[in-house]
Design a protein around this motif. Sequence first.
Motif, mmCIF file in Angstrom:
data_model
loop_
_atom_site.group_PDB
_atom_site.id
_atom_site.type_symbol
_atom_site.label_atom_id
_atom_site.label_comp_id
_atom_site.label_asym_id
_atom_site.label_seq_id
_atom_site.Cartn_x
_atom_site.Cartn_y
_atom_site.Cartn_z
ATOM 1 N N UNK A 1 0.896 -1.144 -0.206
ATOM 2 C CA UNK A 1 -0.008 -0.021 0.096
ATOM 3 C C UNK A 1 0.750 1.301 -0.139
ATOM 4 N N UNK A 2 1.811 1.241 0.668
ATOM 5 C CA UNK A 2 2.729 2.477 0.921
ATOM 6 C C UNK A 2 3.512 2.622 -0.589
ATOM 7 N N UNK A 3 3.914 1.560 -1.310
ATOM 8 C CA UNK A 3 4.566 1.369 -2.328
ATOM 9 C C UNK A 3 3.385 2.318 -3.631
ATOM 10 N N UNK A 4 2.368 1.784 -3.318
ATOM 11 C CA UNK A 4 1.157 2.384 -4.321
ATOM 12 C C UNK A 4 0.935 3.806 -4.045
ATOM 13 N N UNK A 5 1.007 3.983 -2.783
ATOM 14 C CA UNK A 5 0.559 5.371 -2.416
ATOM 15 C C UNK A 5 1.750 6.467 -2.912
ATOM 16 N N UNK A 6 3.002 5.990 -2.658
ATOM 17 C CA UNK A 6 4.141 6.945 -3.214
ATOM 18 C C UNK A 6 4.156 6.809 -5.048
ATOM 19 N N UNK A 7 3.804 5.911 -5.619
ATOM 20 C CA UNK A 7 3.710 6.107 -6.997
ATOM 21 C C UNK A 7 2.565 6.973 -7.396
ATOM 22 N N UNK A 8 1.572 7.072 -6.630
ATOM 23 C CA UNK A 8 0.266 7.783 -6.938
ATOM 24 C C UNK A 8 0.946 9.304 -6.655
ATOM 25 N N UNK A 9 1.542 9.453 -5.522
ATOM 26 C CA UNK A 9 2.159 10.912 -5.464
ATOM 27 C C UNK A 9 3.062 11.254 -6.708
ATOM 28 N N UNK A 10 4.028 10.536 -6.822
ATOM 29 C CA UNK A 10 4.953 10.870 -8.216
ATOM 30 C C UNK A 10 4.055 11.168 -9.188
ATOM 31 N N UNK A 11 2.907 10.474 -9.576
ATOM 32 C CA UNK A 11 2.110 10.825 -10.721
ATOM 33 C C UNK A 11 1.601 12.093 -10.705
ATOM 34 N N UNK A 12 1.171 12.525 -9.560
ATOM 35 C CA UNK A 12 0.443 13.656 -9.208
ATOM 36 C C UNK A 12 1.545 14.964 -9.718
ATOM 37 N N UNK A 13 2.608 14.738 -9.284
ATOM 38 C CA UNK A 13 3.827 15.713 -9.358
ATOM 39 C C UNK A 13 4.203 15.510 -10.798
ATOM 40 N N UNK A 14 4.356 14.376 -11.698
ATOM 41 C CA UNK A 14 4.626 14.593 -12.924
ATOM 42 C C UNK A 14 3.746 15.243 -13.838
ATOM 43 N N UNK A 15 2.315 14.994 -13.500
ATOM 44 C CA UNK A 15 1.361 15.474 -14.271
ATOM 45 C C UNK A 15 1.215 17.196 -14.022
ATOM 46 N N UNK A 16 1.571 17.547 -12.893
ATOM 47 C CA UNK A 16 1.700 18.972 -12.626
ATOM 48 C C UNK A 16 2.603 19.620 -13.476
ATOM 49 N N UNK A 17 3.845 18.904 -13.379
ATOM 50 C CA UNK A 17 5.084 19.157 -14.311
ATOM 51 C C UNK A 17 4.603 19.400 -15.907
ATOM 52 N N UNK A 18 4.049 18.122 -16.227
ATOM 53 C CA UNK A 18 3.594 18.363 -17.581
ATOM 54 C C UNK A 18 2.704 19.386 -18.107
ATOM 55 N N UNK A 19 1.796 19.780 -17.082
ATOM 56 C CA UNK A 19 0.792 20.547 -17.551
ATOM 57 C C UNK A 19 1.452 21.903 -17.545
ATOM 58 N N UNK A 20 2.854 22.117 -16.874
ATOM 59 C CA UNK A 20 3.367 23.282 -17.083
ATOM 60 C C UNK A 20 4.301 23.248 -18.303
ATOM 61 N N UNK A 21 4.297 22.351 -19.035
ATOM 62 C CA UNK A 21 5.001 22.194 -20.190
ATOM 63 C C UNK A 21 6.516 22.119 -19.632
ATOM 64 N N UNK A 22 6.771 21.656 -18.523
ATOM 65 C CA UNK A 22 8.066 21.492 -18.003
ATOM 66 C C UNK A 22 8.926 19.988 -17.931
ATOM 67 N N UNK A 23 8.144 19.111 -18.526
ATOM 68 C CA UNK A 23 8.807 17.795 -18.601
ATOM 69 C C UNK A 23 9.756 17.605 -19.386
ATOM 70 N N UNK A 24 10.830 16.996 -19.314
ATOM 71 C CA UNK A 24 11.853 16.842 -20.123
ATOM 72 C C UNK A 24 11.573 16.348 -21.606
ATOM 73 N N UNK A 25 12.173 16.836 -22.544
ATOM 74 C CA UNK A 25 11.729 16.536 -23.921
ATOM 75 C C UNK A 25 11.830 14.836 -24.353
ATOM 76 N N UNK A 26 10.656 14.348 -24.848
ATOM 77 C CA UNK A 26 10.737 13.031 -25.395
ATOM 78 C C UNK A 26 10.715 12.210 -24.102
#
Length: 214
Positions: free
Chosen positions: A141-166
């Motif tokens: 459960x902890x691993x799953x929650x940690x991955x969900x948190x990472x997904x939220x941060x990555x999606x926030x970066x992507x929404x700001x067009x800040x995610x690394x190219x390709x």
Amino acid sequence: MSDIVKRSYRSDIRTARARETRRRIIASASELFIAAGYGATSVDAIAERAGVSRKTVFNAVGGKAEILALALDWAIAGDDEPVPFAERPDLVALLRLDHPGRLLDAWAAVLADIDARVADLHAAVEAAAGVDPTAHALFARLQSQRREGAQVVVDALDALDGLRERMPRAEAVDLACLFSEPMMYRRLVGDRGWSATRFQRWLATTLREQLLRT
């Protein structure tokens, strides 16, 4: 003083005492889980360390599995307030940032703060997960929650067009999840003697290097 006021006052005292008892039980259990391991820690040992009866432990928190789960939840949140982690002020403020680099810096600060509280307990759960089904389920459960948190941060970066190219989203989530692993804090701060400040700065720099658009 009216009867209603008296009853309310007595109720407040009972609630405060019950909360303090729960805190003492969780603190005692956390110390034992870290020092002796989850499997070797009994409810009786927790009760003795907390200065309460076995019955009080079960009435206040529950069995050993419930105690471990609550200890981790409180360690991650930093307190015992009934506020979901996603609604905590630091997380809400982080996701409102409109600059990718500052967002990752803020996330590194949140992670370092959590790691300082949870790293040793997390290691105890991971060690027990290989032999105890309850610990295994909690660790998953902890691993799953940690991955969900990472997904939220990555999606926030992507929404700001800040995610690394390709960089595929799945790869970005994998990396974000990896660097949010509490074991890194345990290894660098606990084993290698880094300061918490040095760790936070390294984590922020590494996250920027790995995830941000150049």
